[in-house]
Structures are given as C-alpha cells and as structure tokens.
Write an enzyme that holds these catalytic residues in place. Structure first.
Site, PDB file in Angstrom:
ATOM      1  N   SER A 171       0.749  -1.357   0.262  1.00 45.60           N
ATOM      2  CA  SER A 171       0.283   0.430   0.078  1.00 45.60           C
ATOM      3  C   SER A 171       1.192   1.207   0.047  1.00 45.60           C
ATOM      4  O   SER A 171       0.413   2.504  -0.031  1.00 45.60           O
ATOM      5  CB  SER A 171      -1.084  -0.113   1.099  1.00 45.60           C
ATOM      6  OG  SER A 171      -2.103  -0.776   1.432  1.00 45.60           O
ATOM      7  N   LYS A 224       0.558   3.431  -3.344  1.00 47.10           N
ATOM      8  CA  LYS A 224      -0.411   4.501  -3.211  1.00 47.10           C
ATOM      9  C   LYS A 224      -0.215   5.651  -2.990  1.00 47.10           C
ATOM     10  O   LYS A 224      -0.749   6.315  -4.328  1.00 47.10           O
ATOM     11  CB  LYS A 224      -2.046   3.289  -2.169  1.00 47.10           C
ATOM     12  CG  LYS A 224      -2.209   2.279  -1.992  1.00 47.10           C
ATOM     13  CD  LYS A 224      -3.024   2.141  -0.899  1.00 47.10           C
ATOM     14  CE  LYS A 224      -3.918   0.937  -1.624  1.00 47.10           C
ATOM     15  NZ  LYS A 224      -4.527   0.399  -0.360  1.00 47.10           N
ATOM     16  N   TYR A 235      -2.595  -2.135 -10.600  1.00 42.63           N
ATOM     17  CA  TYR A 235      -2.409  -2.395  -9.845  1.00 42.63           C
ATOM     18  C   TYR A 235      -1.318  -3.448  -8.608  1.00 42.63           C
ATOM     19  O   TYR A 235      -0.744  -3.065  -7.494  1.00 42.63           O
ATOM     20  CB  TYR A 235      -3.929  -1.989  -8.806  1.00 42.63           C
ATOM     21  CG  TYR A 235      -3.979  -2.345  -6.734  1.00 42.63           C
ATOM     22  CD1 TYR A 235      -4.246  -1.215  -5.851  1.00 42.63           C
ATOM     23  CD2 TYR A 235      -4.324  -3.484  -6.545  1.00 42.63           C
ATOM     24  CE1 TYR A 235      -3.842  -1.787  -4.756  1.00 42.63           C
ATOM     25  CE2 TYR A 235      -4.519  -3.817  -5.564  1.00 42.63           C
ATOM     26  CZ  TYR A 235      -4.455  -2.905  -4.105  1.00 42.63           C
ATOM     27  OH  TYR A 235      -4.321  -2.368  -3.102  1.00 42.63           O
ATOM     28  N   TYR A 254      -4.636   3.812   7.782  1.00 37.95           N
ATOM     29  CA  TYR A 254      -5.940   3.160   7.739  1.00 37.95           C
ATOM     30  C   TYR A 254      -6.709   3.693   8.744  1.00 37.95           C
ATOM     31  O   TYR A 254      -6.816   4.520   9.598  1.00 37.95           O
ATOM     32  CB  TYR A 254      -5.517   1.481   7.438  1.00 37.95           C
ATOM     33  CG  TYR A 254      -4.393   1.258   6.480  1.00 37.95           C
ATOM     34  CD1 TYR A 254      -5.231   1.191   5.399  1.00 37.95           C
ATOM     35  CD2 TYR A 254      -3.904   0.365   6.789  1.00 37.95           C
ATOM     36  CE1 TYR A 254      -3.703   0.676   4.346  1.00 37.95           C
ATOM     37  CE2 TYR A 254      -2.418  -0.207   6.125  1.00 37.95           C
ATOM     38  CZ  TYR A 254      -2.828   0.221   4.621  1.00 37.95           C
ATOM     39  OH  TYR A 254      -1.989  -0.374   3.622  1.00 37.95           O
ATOM     40  N   VAL A 273       1.272  -3.624   3.666  1.00 36.89           N
ATOM     41  CA  VAL A 273       1.249  -5.306   4.544  1.00 36.89           C
ATOM     42  C   VAL A 273       2.538  -5.921   3.985  1.00 36.89           C
ATOM     43  O   VAL A 273       3.248  -6.831   4.937  1.00 36.89           O
ATOM     44  CB  VAL A 273      -0.368  -5.924   3.810  1.00 36.89           C
ATOM     45  CG1 VAL A 273      -1.332  -5.399   4.670  1.00 36.89           C
ATOM     46  CG2 VAL A 273      -0.058  -5.948   2.310  1.00 36.89           C
TER      47      VAL A 273
HETATM   48  N1  GLN Z   1      -1.442  -5.758  -1.988  1.00 39.80           N
HETATM   49  C1  GLN Z   1      -2.405  -6.024  -0.875  1.00 39.80           C
HETATM   50  C2  GLN Z   1      -3.945  -5.643  -0.906  1.00 39.80           C
HETATM   51  O1  GLN Z   1      -4.447  -5.486  -2.839  1.00 39.80           O
HETATM   52  C3  GLN Z   1      -1.676  -4.417  -0.255  1.00 39.80           C
HETATM   53  C4  GLN Z   1      -2.958  -3.950   0.549  1.00 39.80           C
HETATM   54  C5  GLN Z   1      -1.668  -3.101   2.354  1.00 39.80           C
HETATM   55  O2  GLN Z   1      -1.042  -2.698   1.719  1.00 39.80           O
HETATM   56  N2  GLN Z   1      -2.655  -2.433   2.664  1.00 39.80           N
HETATM   57  O3  GLN Z   1      -4.667  -6.183  -0.547  1.00 39.80           O
END
Ligand code: GLN
Length: 305
Positions: free
Chosen positions: A61, A64, A189, A240, A258
């Site tokens: 993420s 993003k 993505y 988040y 993550v």
């Molecule tokens: N690849 C993960 C997803 O799309 C990325 C999410 C994250 O890092 N929180 O669920």
C-alpha cells in the site's frame, strides 16, 4: 545518531513477537517476523541506517500515495477528486461496504484499496504495460533507485488471490467510475503493490516528499501542491483505521503497507523508511510503529507540535 537508532531497534524488537506477518499469499508469509530496520535521510543528505534496513520487501500500500502523485500529474486535481474522495473511511484498507452505502458514491480516499484501484485507472498509457511502466519509472525517479523491479512471485500471488480487490474494481466499473478494462487496471495495481524496495528506498522517497516534490539534485518532479496533497492524505488516511492514534503518537505523514514497510516524512527535515513485517491487527508494522513512536518522542518532530 547511528547508535541511538540501533538502541531504538533493539529496545522495540520484542514488539515483533506480538504481531504476525501477512499470510494471504505464500510470498509474504515466509517473511522473517523478527526483522526490524530503519533508514533516516535528512535534507543535508546524511544517511543513517540501523537494523534490517537493507532487507527487500514489497511496497504494497505504500505505492498508493506515489501513484496518486502520478495521477495528479496526468489528470489534474479536479478530475482525480471527482472520482475518489479525500475523507478517512474509518474502515479496514480492503473494506468494501462504504462503496455502496457511503454518501459519496465513490471510494472515500486514495489510500484504501478501492480508491487506489480507482487511481490506477487514471494513469496515462496506451495499455496496462505502458501504464505500469510509467508508475515504475516514476517510483525509480523519486527513490533515486533505477534497479527497482517487481517481485514476480508476489505479483503472481496478488493476482491469484486478489478477488476482493477484483470485486471492488468491478463495482467501480459498474458505477461508471472506471473506464477501460478492469483486469488491466487491476494489473497495474497488483504490480505496483509488488515492487521490491528497502527501508533505504523508502527514506529517499520520504526525503523527496520532505523537500516538497524536489529531488536531491534540485529537479522538481511534482508541484509543491501535489506533494502536499500526498502528505496530507498520508496524515489523515495513511495508516488506515489506525491513522488517528498514529497522528497523536507520531504525528508525521506516513504510509504503511502489508509488506511491513512504513514511509514517513518530516516535512522540510527528513525522510524515514522503516521495515518490520510483523503486523498489528490493522495491517500496520507493529515494530515499525513502536520505533517511530520512540523517535518522534525523542526528536519531538510531530507536525502538530
Ligand atoms: N496488496 C495488498 C492488497 O491489495 C495491499 C494492501 C496493503 O498493503 N494494505 O490487499
């Protein structure tokens, strides 16, 4: 500084035991839970590293806010925010429920999966390969690392298991928010999530944002305003549904992933990259947050001070 950071890593290492590594794909579940590292680069260019700062992990993420800056360059602020909101969702990063029930009728912000997928659909390019190429080149540029590449094993895992993301993307298409082929958008993505970096790369990107969108050689890549949009959304939504507590305890624009990374920016002062794949219940690096809390407390660098 180096010995201070080494002390911070050692003092907080026990936290890694309290979380767990992401396990939705094999490529992530094999990460070493006890890894913890940090890199800080200040505006004079001084680099300090401690712990596992040179271990590779995937951006996830953290990609993003980076793709968001490219979309803002490509499409302009008005267009981008006509299709994605600027408000914290208060939900988990992969939550789907507010897509239909939320008053906005668009993803709440670009830092949750639905919003980030929407942003991927805005990147210019004649096909999905060219779009991703532009994303990768942009991240290479702002990290100063020309060797960045996709971890193919993680990419494959993301693509194979990404059905929740897929459902959100098709919902967005149904709402008329995504134009073009949904699988192509998802491909961008999944690939951006799978770009491999180290804490050092994150610190460099953090420094770029700390300098308001300017590289170390003085070249401006994005306007100060675009850099500010990215930093602001990182502050309000970057961790988040843990963003509020993090803002109180650390208080600088940050984005987690993550894979265990956290990208932090002390505006005008420094870029920070942290890595610790053991995650808390919200999907944020548990050791990484503890490390940032101690450093923030020590340097009093909260932007709200
Ligand atoms: N690849 C993960 C997803 O799309 C990325 C999410 C994250 O890092 N929180 O669920």
């Amino acid at each position: 500084m180096k010995s201070f950071l080494e002390g911070v890593i050692n003092r907080n290492k026990y936290m890694c035991e309290l979380g767990k590594v992401a396990d939705y794909i094999p490529g992530l579940s094999t990460a070493n839970k006890n890894h913890l590292g940090i890199c800080i680069i200040d505006t004079s260019g001084e680099i300090v590293i401690a712990g596992d700062a040179d271990v590779k992990f995937t951006l996830q993420s953290i990609s993003k806010p980076l793709t968001l800056m490219l979309a803002l360059l490509d499409q302009g602020e008005k267009y981008v925010f006509s299709k994605v909101g600027m408000e914290p969702s208060g939900d988990a990063f992969n939550s789907i429920r507010k897509l239909e029930t939320g008053r906005m009728r668009k993803p709440f912000n670009p830092m949750i999966n639905a919003g980030a997928i929407e942003v991927c659909s805005m990147i210019k390019g004649k096909n999905s390969a060219e779009k991703f190429e532009r994303v990768l080149n942009f991240i290479k540029l702002i990290s100063g690392n020309n060797n960045l590449k996709v971890n193919e094993d993680i990419y494959k895992g993301e693509k194979e298991t990404g059905n929740k993301n897929r459902s959100m993307a098709y919902f967005l298409k149904g709402e008329g928010l995504i134009s073009g082929d949904v699988e192509d958008v998802l491909d961008v993505y999944f690939k951006q999530c799978s770009i491999e970096v180290t804490a050092i790369d994150l610190a460099k990107i953090g420094l770029f944002l700390a300098r308001g969108g300017v590289l170390e050689n003085g070249d401006r890549v994005v306007s100060e305003h675009i850099a500010t949009i990215a930093k602001t959304l990182m502050t309000t939504c970057g961790m988040y549904d843990g963003s509020g507590e993090f803002a109180i305890k650390v208080g600088v624009p940050s984005k987690s992933g993550v894979g265990g990374g956290i990208l932090s920016v002390v505006p005008g002062k420094m870029g920070i990259g942290v890595f610790g794949p053991s995650l808390d219940l919200k999907g944020n690096s548990i050791g990484g947050i503890a490390v940032l809390e101690e450093i923030a407390e020590n340097f009093k660098f909260s932007i709200f001070n």
